[in-house]
Design a protein around this motif. Structure first.
Motif, PDB file in Angstrom:
ATOM      1  N   VAL A 106       1.070  -0.791  -0.290  1.00  0.00           N
ATOM      2  CA  VAL A 106       0.200  -0.025  -0.190  1.00  0.00           C
ATOM      3  C   VAL A 106       1.099   1.237  -0.127  1.00  0.00           C
ATOM      4  CG1 VAL A 106      -1.888   1.668   1.289  1.00  0.00           C
ATOM      5  CG2 VAL A 106      -2.145  -1.188   0.915  1.00  0.00           C
ATOM      6  N   TYR A 107       1.726   1.205   0.697  1.00  0.00           N
ATOM      7  CA  TYR A 107       2.857   2.490   0.533  1.00  0.00           C
ATOM      8  C   TYR A 107       3.041   2.606  -0.875  1.00  0.00           C
ATOM      9  CZ  TYR A 107       6.560   5.559   2.395  1.00  0.00           C
ATOM     10  OH  TYR A 107       7.780   6.301   2.015  1.00  0.00           O
ATOM     11  N   ARG A 108       4.057   1.450  -1.199  1.00  0.00           N
ATOM     12  CA  ARG A 108       4.680   2.063  -1.996  1.00  0.00           C
ATOM     13  C   ARG A 108       3.577   1.701  -3.956  1.00  0.00           C
ATOM     14  NH1 ARG A 108       8.948  -3.215  -1.453  1.00  0.00           N
ATOM     15  NH2 ARG A 108       9.856  -2.183  -0.293  1.00  0.00           N
ATOM     16  N   GLU A 109       2.323   1.847  -3.467  1.00  0.00           N
ATOM     17  CA  GLU A 109       1.322   2.057  -4.295  1.00  0.00           C
ATOM     18  C   GLU A 109       0.729   3.277  -4.409  1.00  0.00           C
ATOM     19  OE1 GLU A 109      -1.524  -1.931  -6.003  1.00  0.00           O
ATOM     20  OE2 GLU A 109      -1.027  -1.477  -3.512  1.00  0.00           O
ATOM     21  N   VAL A 110       0.700   4.170  -2.644  1.00  0.00           N
ATOM     22  CA  VAL A 110       0.792   5.476  -2.572  1.00  0.00           C
ATOM     23  C   VAL A 110       1.356   6.120  -3.108  1.00  0.00           C
ATOM     24  CG1 VAL A 110      -0.283   7.306  -0.951  1.00  0.00           C
ATOM     25  CG2 VAL A 110      -1.321   5.034  -0.768  1.00  0.00           C
ATOM     26  N   SER A 111       2.985   5.843  -3.032  1.00  0.00           N
ATOM     27  CA  SER A 111       3.536   6.813  -3.222  1.00  0.00           C
ATOM     28  C   SER A 111       3.332   6.471  -4.575  1.00  0.00           C
ATOM     29  CB  SER A 111       5.142   6.194  -2.910  1.00  0.00           C
ATOM     30  OG  SER A 111       6.142   6.752  -3.791  1.00  0.00           O
ATOM     31  N   ASN A 112       3.565   5.506  -5.943  1.00  0.00           N
ATOM     32  CA  ASN A 112       3.954   5.692  -7.434  1.00  0.00           C
ATOM     33  C   ASN A 112       2.250   6.639  -7.460  1.00  0.00           C
ATOM     34  OD1 ASN A 112       5.062   4.299  -6.880  1.00  0.00           O
ATOM     35  ND2 ASN A 112       4.259   2.262  -7.939  1.00  0.00           N
ATOM     36  N   GLN A 113       1.030   6.198  -6.459  1.00  0.00           N
ATOM     37  CA  GLN A 113       0.364   7.426  -7.577  1.00  0.00           C
ATOM     38  C   GLN A 113      -0.017   9.158  -6.979  1.00  0.00           C
ATOM     39  OE1 GLN A 113      -4.215   5.511  -7.853  1.00  0.00           O
ATOM     40  NE2 GLN A 113      -2.903   3.853  -6.496  1.00  0.00           N
ATOM     41  N   THR A 114       0.605   9.029  -6.471  1.00  0.00           N
ATOM     42  CA  THR A 114       1.044  10.848  -5.367  1.00  0.00           C
ATOM     43  C   THR A 114       2.717  10.865  -5.880  1.00  0.00           C
ATOM     44  OG1 THR A 114       2.263   9.950  -3.501  1.00  0.00           O
ATOM     45  CG2 THR A 114      -0.099  10.622  -3.150  1.00  0.00           C
ATOM     46  N   ASN A 115       3.038  10.706  -7.432  1.00  0.00           N
ATOM     47  CA  ASN A 115       3.862  10.877  -8.362  1.00  0.00           C
ATOM     48  C   ASN A 115       5.394  11.602  -7.018  1.00  0.00           C
ATOM     49  OD1 ASN A 115       6.095  12.303 -10.506  1.00  0.00           O
ATOM     50  ND2 ASN A 115       5.066  14.092  -9.917  1.00  0.00           N
TER      51      ASN A 115
ATOM     52  N   HIS B   9       7.263   3.436   6.848  1.00  0.00           N
ATOM     53  CA  HIS B   9       8.034   4.361   5.754  1.00  0.00           C
ATOM     54  C   HIS B   9       9.407   3.961   5.344  1.00  0.00           C
ATOM     55  CE1 HIS B   9       9.338   8.477   5.849  1.00  0.00           C
ATOM     56  NE2 HIS B   9      10.340   8.495   6.393  1.00  0.00           N
ATOM     57  N   GLU B  10       9.830   4.923   4.345  1.00  0.00           N
ATOM     58  CA  GLU B  10      10.652   4.574   3.763  1.00  0.00           C
ATOM     59  C   GLU B  10      11.665   5.508   4.005  1.00  0.00           C
ATOM     60  OE1 GLU B  10       9.985   2.284  -0.025  1.00  0.00           O
ATOM     61  OE2 GLU B  10       9.158   0.037   1.398  1.00  0.00           O
ATOM     62  N   PRO B  11      12.620   5.645   4.210  1.00  0.00           N
ATOM     63  CA  PRO B  11      13.212   7.222   3.670  1.00  0.00           C
ATOM     64  C   PRO B  11      13.745   7.104   2.364  1.00  0.00           C
ATOM     65  CG  PRO B  11      14.742   5.748   4.852  1.00  0.00           C
ATOM     66  CD  PRO B  11      13.634   4.821   4.785  1.00  0.00           C
ATOM     67  N   PRO B  12      13.646   8.751   2.023  1.00  0.00           N
ATOM     68  CA  PRO B  12      14.435   8.841   0.528  1.00  0.00           C
ATOM     69  C   PRO B  12      15.561   8.286   0.443  1.00  0.00           C
ATOM     70  CG  PRO B  12      13.640  10.918   1.422  1.00  0.00           C
ATOM     71  CD  PRO B  12      13.727   9.742   2.676  1.00  0.00           C
ATOM     72  N   ALA B  13      16.299   7.948  -1.093  1.00  0.00           N
ATOM     73  CA  ALA B  13      17.124   7.395  -1.437  1.00  0.00           C
ATOM     74  C   ALA B  13      17.859   7.932  -0.991  1.00  0.00           C
ATOM     75  CB  ALA B  13      17.531   6.193  -2.611  1.00  0.00           C
ATOM     76  N   VAL B  14      19.256   8.282  -0.957  1.00  0.00           N
ATOM     77  CA  VAL B  14      20.584   8.804  -0.532  1.00  0.00           C
ATOM     78  C   VAL B  14      21.512   8.381  -1.367  1.00  0.00           C
ATOM     79  CG1 VAL B  14      22.536   9.635   1.271  1.00  0.00           C
ATOM     80  CG2 VAL B  14      20.037   8.812   2.197  1.00  0.00           C
ATOM     81  N   PRO B  15      21.681   9.388  -2.198  1.00  0.00           N
ATOM     82  CA  PRO B  15      23.240   9.137  -3.595  1.00  0.00           C
ATOM     83  C   PRO B  15      24.267   9.125  -2.784  1.00  0.00           C
ATOM     84  CG  PRO B  15      22.179  11.867  -3.079  1.00  0.00           C
ATOM     85  CD  PRO B  15      21.476  11.140  -2.186  1.00  0.00           C
ATOM     86  N   THR B  16      25.055   7.770  -3.704  1.00  0.00           N
ATOM     87  CA  THR B  16      25.863   7.195  -3.290  1.00  0.00           C
ATOM     88  C   THR B  16      27.242   7.768  -3.225  1.00  0.00           C
ATOM     89  OG1 THR B  16      26.039   6.077  -4.774  1.00  0.00           O
ATOM     90  CG2 THR B  16      24.964   4.987  -3.490  1.00  0.00           C
ATOM     91  N   GLY B  17      28.151   7.215  -1.851  1.00  0.00           N
ATOM     92  CA  GLY B  17      28.947   8.263  -2.657  1.00  0.00           C
ATOM     93  C   GLY B  17      30.757   7.799  -1.101  1.00  0.00           C
ATOM     94  N   LYS B  18      31.342   8.789  -1.284  1.00  0.00           N
ATOM     95  CA  LYS B  18      32.877   7.500  -0.540  1.00  0.00           C
ATOM     96  C   LYS B  18      31.721   7.183   1.216  1.00  0.00           C
ATOM     97  CE  LYS B  18      36.191   9.964  -2.231  1.00  0.00           C
ATOM     98  NZ  LYS B  18      37.230  10.709  -1.823  1.00  0.00           N
ATOM     99  N   PRO B  19      32.063   5.640   1.809  1.00  0.00           N
ATOM    100  CA  PRO B  19      32.171   5.536   3.041  1.00  0.00           C
ATOM    101  C   PRO B  19      32.456   6.652   4.448  1.00  0.00           C
ATOM    102  CG  PRO B  19      33.880   3.784   2.060  1.00  0.00           C
ATOM    103  CD  PRO B  19      33.041   4.824   1.039  1.00  0.00           C
ATOM    104  N   THR B  20      31.286   6.606   4.913  1.00  0.00           N
ATOM    105  CA  THR B  20      31.086   7.011   5.879  1.00  0.00           C
ATOM    106  C   THR B  20      31.481   7.111   7.020  1.00  0.00           C
ATOM    107  OG1 THR B  20      29.241   8.696   5.756  1.00  0.00           O
ATOM    108  CG2 THR B  20      31.038   9.509   4.935  1.00  0.00           C
ATOM    109  N   THR B  21      32.049   7.661   8.241  1.00  0.00           N
ATOM    110  CA  THR B  21      31.374   6.812  10.004  1.00  0.00           C
ATOM    111  C   THR B  21      30.260   6.985  10.012  1.00  0.00           C
ATOM    112  OG1 THR B  21      34.032   7.709   9.809  1.00  0.00           O
ATOM    113  CG2 THR B  21      32.471   6.545  12.181  1.00  0.00           C
ATOM    114  N   PRO B  22      29.807   5.394  10.238  1.00  0.00           N
ATOM    115  CA  PRO B  22      28.183   5.443  10.720  1.00  0.00           C
ATOM    116  C   PRO B  22      28.173   6.346  11.930  1.00  0.00           C
ATOM    117  CG  PRO B  22      28.971   3.105  10.742  1.00  0.00           C
ATOM    118  CD  PRO B  22      30.571   3.519  10.689  1.00  0.00           C
ATOM    119  N   ALA B  23      26.395   7.283  11.892  1.00  0.00           N
ATOM    120  CA  ALA B  23      26.278   7.834  12.248  1.00  0.00           C
ATOM    121  C   ALA B  23      25.591   7.772  13.627  1.00  0.00           C
ATOM    122  CB  ALA B  23      25.532   9.308  11.645  1.00  0.00           C
TER     123      ALA B  23
END
Length: 272
Positions: free
Chosen positions: A48-57, A78-92
């Motif tokens: 349902v989450y993904r279908e709502v996401s698709n139907q709300t652009n 909840h799915e957090p927005p994708a974060v652009p990949t980059g150099k690995p950093t120390t986990p926050a």
């Protein structure tokens, strides 16, 4: 401003409001209802989450409203927005965010008077303080206790021709990876156990069929009856929550008043 708009089955009603982003945005909280039986595809909050996401652009547009694309939750999923990949950093360190869940029940030895349904009256304030004290103490003794931060009371509702009083609360907890995740079924069972089978909360008697935790309720066992060949099973009614933030609906106090012109207008549009 953050507006919580909640829907009750079988007819949808909006009654919970809160403010976010200094009143620039409006938070929408709903409880939606569906028929649950073996002939229908089971409810799956991820789908349902993904279908709502698709139907709300991509969680950006719902009809005339713009949405905060990070704000959608379906039954706490909840799915957090994708974060652009980059150099690995120390986990926050884990970020502690607050999340809400609702607790609703009916008091059978508190006759519903008009002042209970109006926020900030003496009757409302005195009763709210007593109920919130008891509910806070109870929830701090559940597995969500270490993360629990408190409950807020909405105006009481009158049921059974005013003989009983319906309690509607929004409770808050810290949500991060170091704390046991919120599970409404577990919390429901723990509240049931601590209220003697949903019958007693301090000085108050409870309707043992009336407890809902984030829309979850367990129907009490009925005496077994040999089914008639002419009878078909009736679908059970279930609930799921849907919450999101509208970024182009500025909050005003009138949105917190059920029945006001602005409340009714927003309710009609959002429910549609």
């Amino acid at each position: 401003t953050h507006v919580h708009l909640c829907l009750h089955s079988p007819k949808a009603n909006l009654f919970l409001h809160r403010c976010v982003n200094n009143g620039d945005d409006t938070r929408v909280n709903t409880i939606c209802t569906y028929r649950n039986n073996s002939t229908i595809t089971p409810f799956d909050r991820v789908h349902v989450y993904r279908e709502v996401s698709n139907q709300t652009n991509g969680i950006t547009k719902l009809g005339i409203y713009n949405l905060d694309k990070t704000s959608l939750y379906v039954d706490e999923y909840h799915e957090p927005p994708a974060v652009p990949t980059g150099k690995p950093t120390t986990p926050a360190a884990p970020v502690s965010r607050e999340a809400d869940f609702t607790v609703n029940f009916t008091i059978t030895n508190l006759r519903c008077r008009s002042g209970l349904a109006i926020r900030n009256t003496k009757t409302f304030n005195n009763t709210r303080n007593a109920v919130i004290y008891l509910l806070d103490r109870l929830l701090r003794n559940t597995r969500i206790g270490p993360a629990f931060t408190g409950c807020k009371m909405e105006p009481f509702s009158c049921v059974n021709n005013g003989d009983d009083t319906r309690v509607n609360t929004i409770c808050t907890y810290r949500n991060n990876s170091t704390i046991t995740p919120f599970a409404r079924v577990h919390v429901y069972h723990e509240v049931s156990n601590q209220t003697n089978g949903i019958t007693k909360l301090g000085i108050y008697n409870l309707d043992k069929t009336s407890l809902y935790v984030n829309g979850y309720n367990e129907k009490h066992t009925m005496p077994s009856v040999t089914p008639s060949s002419s009878q078909s099973p009736k679908p059970a009614i279930e609930h799921f929550t849907m919450n999101f933030t509208v970024t182009d609906l500025r909050y005003t106090p009138e949105l917190s008043v059920p029945g006001s012109r602005r409340f009714n207008s927003s309710e009609k549009t959002l429910l549609h």
